[in-house]
Design a protein around this motif. Structure first.
Motif, PDB file in Angstrom:
ATOM      1  N   GLY A  69       1.028  -1.144  -0.168  1.00  0.00           N
ATOM      2  CA  GLY A  69      -0.034   0.164   0.024  1.00  0.00           C
ATOM      3  C   GLY A  69       0.821   1.627   0.202  1.00  0.00           C
ATOM      4  O   GLY A  69       1.421   1.058  -0.646  1.00  0.00           O
ATOM      5  N   VAL A  70      -0.008   2.482   0.466  1.00  0.00           N
ATOM      6  CA  VAL A  70       0.668   3.688   0.725  1.00  0.00           C
ATOM      7  C   VAL A  70       1.521   3.932   2.238  1.00  0.00           C
ATOM      8  O   VAL A  70       1.042   3.749   2.840  1.00  0.00           O
ATOM      9  CB  VAL A  70      -0.083   4.631  -0.142  1.00  0.00           C
ATOM     10  CG1 VAL A  70       0.657   5.741   0.025  1.00  0.00           C
ATOM     11  CG2 VAL A  70      -0.603   4.359  -1.242  1.00  0.00           C
ATOM     12  N   MET A  71       2.621   4.871   2.136  1.00  0.00           N
ATOM     13  CA  MET A  71       3.362   5.474   3.918  1.00  0.00           C
ATOM     14  C   MET A  71       3.774   6.601   2.811  1.00  0.00           C
ATOM     15  O   MET A  71       3.532   7.098   1.784  1.00  0.00           O
ATOM     16  CB  MET A  71       4.210   4.637   3.400  1.00  0.00           C
ATOM     17  CG  MET A  71       4.228   3.559   4.061  1.00  0.00           C
ATOM     18  SD  MET A  71       5.236   2.448   4.666  1.00  0.00           S
ATOM     19  CE  MET A  71       6.340   1.746   3.360  1.00  0.00           C
ATOM     20  N   HIS A  72       2.551   7.226   3.786  1.00  0.00           N
ATOM     21  CA  HIS A  72       3.228   9.435   3.767  1.00  0.00           C
ATOM     22  C   HIS A  72       3.745  10.048   4.805  1.00  0.00           C
ATOM     23  O   HIS A  72       3.736  10.722   5.081  1.00  0.00           O
ATOM     24  CB  HIS A  72       1.584   9.715   3.836  1.00  0.00           C
ATOM     25  CG  HIS A  72       0.657   9.424   2.934  1.00  0.00           C
ATOM     26  ND1 HIS A  72       0.574   9.509   1.588  1.00  0.00           N
ATOM     27  CD2 HIS A  72      -0.375   8.216   2.726  1.00  0.00           C
ATOM     28  CE1 HIS A  72      -0.346   9.302   0.991  1.00  0.00           C
ATOM     29  NE2 HIS A  72      -0.655   8.379   1.537  1.00  0.00           N
ATOM     30  N   SER A  73       4.952   9.278   5.264  1.00  0.00           N
ATOM     31  CA  SER A  73       6.062  10.394   6.130  1.00  0.00           C
ATOM     32  C   SER A  73       6.870   9.136   6.722  1.00  0.00           C
ATOM     33  O   SER A  73       6.799   7.843   6.288  1.00  0.00           O
ATOM     34  CB  SER A  73       4.939   9.854   7.537  1.00  0.00           C
ATOM     35  OG  SER A  73       4.753   8.358   7.949  1.00  0.00           O
TER      36      SER A  73
END
Length: 160
Positions: A69-73
């Protein structure tokens, strides 16, 4: 009113990080830069030197992984490396696949393939492709965007 709008615009622009990026124009120098920053990042990754690894990752990174999935930090990326990588796998760049291109006014974009090998056995078991966007802030390079995709088991053809 006009001066208020001008002041607000100036404040908004001042809050946007400016890269001051001027990637090398010479293809050889660009390739050397690409190799250096890739090696620095993944040496820290493979050694589980999370302080050094984290220092190379932008606070506002966006990391897109086809399976996870996606990570934002930065914190989420460093945490994922701590949980899923440290002591378990190491990354090897597939020789001859790293390509680095300038992104004027920003930094560089890299394309390549890498293998993942079990730490305990040394056996390489998986392969994937990546697109890394590196942002230059002064003399500092930071990994700002990642697309990690096409994760699959390593085939005999991939092992060469």
């Amino acid at each position: 009113m006009k001066s208020t709008r001008t002041l607000l615009l100036a404040l908004a622009l001042a809050s946007v990080p400016h890269a001051h990026a001027e990637p090398p124009a010479d293809p050889h120098a660009l390739a050397e830069l690409g190799s250096r920053i890739d090696t620095e990042l993944f040496d820290a990754y493979n050694r589980c030197d999370l302080e050094r690894f984290g220092a190379l990752v932008a606070e506002d990174i966006e990391f897109f992984h086809d399976q996870a999935g996606v990570m934002h930090s930065r914190a989420s990326v460093v945490g994922a490396v701590r949980q899923h990588i440290c002591g378990k796998v190491r990354r090897e760049l597939v020789e001859g696949t790293l390509q680095t291109f300038p992104m004027q006014g920003y930094g560089v974009v890299q394309l390549g393939s890498h293998r993942f090998c079990e730490s305990k056995t040394g056996n390489c078991v998986g392969i994937a492709r990546f697109v890394n966007l590196w942002r230059q802030n002064g003399e500092r390079w930071e990994l700002a965007r990642v697309i990690s995709y096409d994760h699959r088991p390593l085939s005999a053809a991939d092992a060469r």
